[in-house]
Design a protein around this motif. Structure first.
Motif, PDB file in Angstrom:
ATOM      1  N   ILE A 184       0.824  -1.214   0.000  1.00  0.00           N
ATOM      2  CA  ILE A 184       0.000   0.000   0.000  1.00  0.00           C
ATOM      3  C   ILE A 184       0.861   1.268   0.000  1.00  0.00           C
ATOM      4  CG2 ILE A 184      -1.682   1.338   1.325  1.00  0.00           C
ATOM      5  CD1 ILE A 184      -2.905  -1.416   2.169  1.00  0.00           C
ATOM      6  N   ASN A 221      -1.975   4.107  -9.471  1.00  0.00           N
ATOM      7  CA  ASN A 221      -2.067   4.100  -8.011  1.00  0.00           C
ATOM      8  C   ASN A 221      -3.535   4.136  -7.569  1.00  0.00           C
ATOM      9  OD1 ASN A 221      -1.767   4.478  -5.254  1.00  0.00           O
ATOM     10  ND2 ASN A 221      -1.091   6.604  -5.423  1.00  0.00           N
ATOM     11  N   ASP A 222      -4.312   5.030  -8.176  1.00  0.00           N
ATOM     12  CA  ASP A 222      -5.725   5.151  -7.808  1.00  0.00           C
ATOM     13  C   ASP A 222      -6.503   3.884  -8.129  1.00  0.00           C
ATOM     14  OD1 ASP A 222      -5.225   7.682  -6.929  1.00  0.00           O
ATOM     15  OD2 ASP A 222      -6.231   8.711  -8.584  1.00  0.00           O
ATOM     16  N   THR A 250      -5.546   1.033  -5.748  1.00  0.00           N
ATOM     17  CA  THR A 250      -6.090   1.309  -4.413  1.00  0.00           C
ATOM     18  C   THR A 250      -7.574   0.989  -4.366  1.00  0.00           C
ATOM     19  OG1 THR A 250      -4.439   3.047  -4.036  1.00  0.00           O
ATOM     20  CG2 THR A 250      -6.405   3.100  -2.657  1.00  0.00           C
ATOM     21  N   TRP A 310      -9.913  -1.200  -1.745  1.00  0.00           N
ATOM     22  CA  TRP A 310     -10.880  -0.518  -0.885  1.00  0.00           C
ATOM     23  C   TRP A 310     -12.339  -0.742  -1.308  1.00  0.00           C
ATOM     24  CZ3 TRP A 310      -6.108   0.728   0.565  1.00  0.00           C
ATOM     25  CH2 TRP A 310      -5.897   1.253   1.833  1.00  0.00           C
ATOM     26  N   GLY A 328     -13.066   5.881   3.102  1.00  0.00           N
ATOM     27  CA  GLY A 328     -11.627   6.022   3.275  1.00  0.00           C
ATOM     28  C   GLY A 328     -10.932   6.500   2.008  1.00  0.00           C
ATOM     29  N   ARG A 329      -9.881   5.789   1.619  1.00  0.00           N
ATOM     30  CA  ARG A 329      -9.103   6.194   0.439  1.00  0.00           C
ATOM     31  C   ARG A 329      -9.947   6.161  -0.835  1.00  0.00           C
ATOM     32  NH1 ARG A 329      -2.753   4.385   1.004  1.00  0.00           N
ATOM     33  NH2 ARG A 329      -2.620   4.579   3.277  1.00  0.00           N
ATOM     34  N   THR A 331     -11.733   9.439  -1.017  1.00  0.00           N
ATOM     35  CA  THR A 331     -10.787  10.504  -1.328  1.00  0.00           C
ATOM     36  C   THR A 331     -10.444  10.527  -2.815  1.00  0.00           C
ATOM     37  OG1 THR A 331      -9.829  10.352   0.889  1.00  0.00           O
ATOM     38  CG2 THR A 331      -8.501  11.426  -0.815  1.00  0.00           C
ATOM     39  N   ILE A 332     -10.170   9.342  -3.360  1.00  0.00           N
ATOM     40  CA  ILE A 332      -9.809   9.233  -4.776  1.00  0.00           C
ATOM     41  C   ILE A 332     -10.948   9.686  -5.673  1.00  0.00           C
ATOM     42  CG2 ILE A 332      -9.370   7.558  -6.632  1.00  0.00           C
ATOM     43  CD1 ILE A 332      -7.714   5.968  -4.562  1.00  0.00           C
ATOM     44  N   SER A 373     -11.463  -0.862   5.371  1.00  0.00           N
ATOM     45  CA  SER A 373     -10.628   0.329   5.195  1.00  0.00           C
ATOM     46  C   SER A 373      -9.740   0.547   6.417  1.00  0.00           C
ATOM     47  CB  SER A 373     -11.519   1.556   4.967  1.00  0.00           C
ATOM     48  OG  SER A 373     -10.740   2.733   4.880  1.00  0.00           O
ATOM     49  N   GLU A 380      -5.555   0.309   6.541  1.00  0.00           N
ATOM     50  CA  GLU A 380      -4.745   1.417   7.055  1.00  0.00           C
ATOM     51  C   GLU A 380      -3.809   0.936   8.168  1.00  0.00           C
ATOM     52  OE1 GLU A 380      -4.412   4.115   5.654  1.00  0.00           O
ATOM     53  OE2 GLU A 380      -6.252   4.654   4.595  1.00  0.00           O
TER      54      GLU A 380
END
Length: 429
Positions: free
Chosen positions: A235, A246-247, A250, A254, A303-304, A307-308, A418, A422
């Motif tokens: 990660i 990367n997105d 991820t 997630w 979570g991520r 955000t993405i 998530s 983390e």
């Protein structure tokens, strides 16, 4: 004269050689070849005839003499050998035409496959699957394609599948689809019930993959799942990829979604609801598109993932969130796989280019989805909830009668996933 190979090579076009002691045997020259012939008077009407024996030097002088002797004996027996050869050719042409006419209405192997493709594959598979099955039937049947389906023997079926044993996965698919094609035509009444479905019987359990080969070494037939330590190391490493890759990677972890669903994500599929941000994948874009009882695939973004998606919505408020210049207009799953392979320490792609190599190796993007599903199970997520989270339809009676949407459970368990991811990144990163 006696036969002289040097004289034969120097023979000018339009000229010929005769050989002492072998009346009628001649070597005739053209611009490109030297041909043995037998020239004689027809025992039927006295006309001069000529019968080709073969090209020199493929047919040697000794071989030409043997054939000349056989032809001469036939002529002495009253047979016009040139006329006989012509009749045999005409008979062969007539027989071939008759066979073609006979089979004109016959159900060939290719026709069985075409009926199955049109009647079943087109109705029940996605476009990619339709194209692949059509390609397989077009390129892998070989000479068997034109054979009458009712005349296919067990040996025929075995020989075809065995010829692809070096690519066992493809051989299994071909065997499976041919078996299904025979079954379809049996059900449709196109094949008599007495016609056996050999595809279901041959090589059962004997076509096994040795796994993916990396630099010529077989990995073995396995389903890769990253350990918690490997996931925790990977990660923090992901930002070494481009922002898009990367997105996407991820989001595999997630959301537990499929790569083809992630790369084709659109702004119109994202909604702000009372309990947070949601991504609703239209049924038509999912693996269950052909299932009548399937629904849109709902994914809470936490979570991520949240955000993405919010960042990408700001950059791309309409259309695809992962746009590309390709024909689809968005990133494709296979392109993501290529980028991941490029960073593997064993990748020989463009070896002259310097790059940071992955520290967690031997994985593909889809393995991240499998890893996330495994983590859900290890955390105690109920099986039916986990299956709904990854977009699988519940099986059997449960799938028929259980119409609960599981939206609340999806958000709860993806929230826990998530937090777990983390923690792994902090602990092992």
């Amino acid at each position: 004269m006696q036969f002289d190979a040097r004289a034969a090579k120097l023979l000018e076009p339009g000229r010929h050689l005769t050989i002492d002691g072998y009346p009628g045997l001649r070597l005739e020259a053209t611009e490109s070849s030297r041909t043995w012939t037998y020239r004689y008077k027809s025992p039927v009407n006295g006309a001069m005839r000529q019968k080709k024996i073969g090209r020199w030097p493929a047919v040697s002088f000794a071989a030409a003499i043997v054939e000349w002797e056989a032809l001469r004996q036939k002529r002495e027996a009253g047979i016009d050998v040139a006329a006989e050869a012509r009749r045999e050719r005409q008979s062969a042409v007539a027989a071939k035409a008759a066979e073609k006419e006979k089979n004109k209405g016959a159900l060939t192997v290719q026709r069985v496959c075409d009926l199955y493709h049109a009647g079943h594959i087109v109705r029940n598979r996605g476009e990619k699957g339709q194209v692949e099955i059509a390609r397989m039937f077009r390129t892998m049947l070989g000479d068997l394609a034109g054979k009458e389906a009712a005349e296919v023997s067990r040996a025929d079926a075995f020989a075809l599948i065995e010829s692809y044993a070096h690519i066992p996965v493809q051989a299994q698919i071909l065997r499976r689809e041919l078996g299904a094609a025979w079954e379809y035509c049996h059900d449709a009444g196109k094949l008599a019930e007495s016609v056996p479905n050999w595809w279901r019987l041959i090589l059962r359990g004997k076509l096994k993959s040795k796994g993916k080969a990396i630099n010529g070494v077989k990995r073995g037939a396995l389903k890769r799942v990253l350990s918690p330590q490997e996931a925790g190391q990977l990660i923090p490493w992901l930002p070494n990829f481009s922002r898009d890759i990367n997105d996407i990677l991820t989001l595999y972890l997630w959301t537990c979604a499929r790569g083809v669903e992630i790369t084709a994500m659109e702004a119109s599929e994202i909604t702000e609801e009372d309990d947070g941000l949601w991504w609703s994948v239209p049924k038509a874009k999912t693996k269950n598109a052909k299932r009548e009882d399937a629904t849109d695939f709902r994914v809470p973004l936490i979570g991520r993932a949240e955000t993405i998606v919010r960042r990408r919505l700001n950059a791309y408020p309409t259309g695809y969130l992962f746009p590309s210049y390709g024909k689809t207009g968005h990133w494709e799953q296979k392109s993501v796989q290529t980028r991941v392979y490029y960073q593997q320490p064993y990748s020989n792609t463009a070896p002259e280019r310097k790059r940071i190599r992955l520290t967690v190796t031997h994985w593909a993007p889809h393995d991240l989805r499998r890893t996330a599903r495994t983590f859900l199970a290890s955390m105690g997520c109920p099986r039916d909830v986990a299956e709904v989270i990854i977009g699988h339809m519940l099986p059997g009676v449960e799938g028929v009668y259980n119409r609960h949407s599981y939206d609340k459970e999806r958000r709860v368990w993806l929230g826990r996933l998530s937090e777990y991811l983390e923690q792994l990144a902090v602990k092992h990163g």
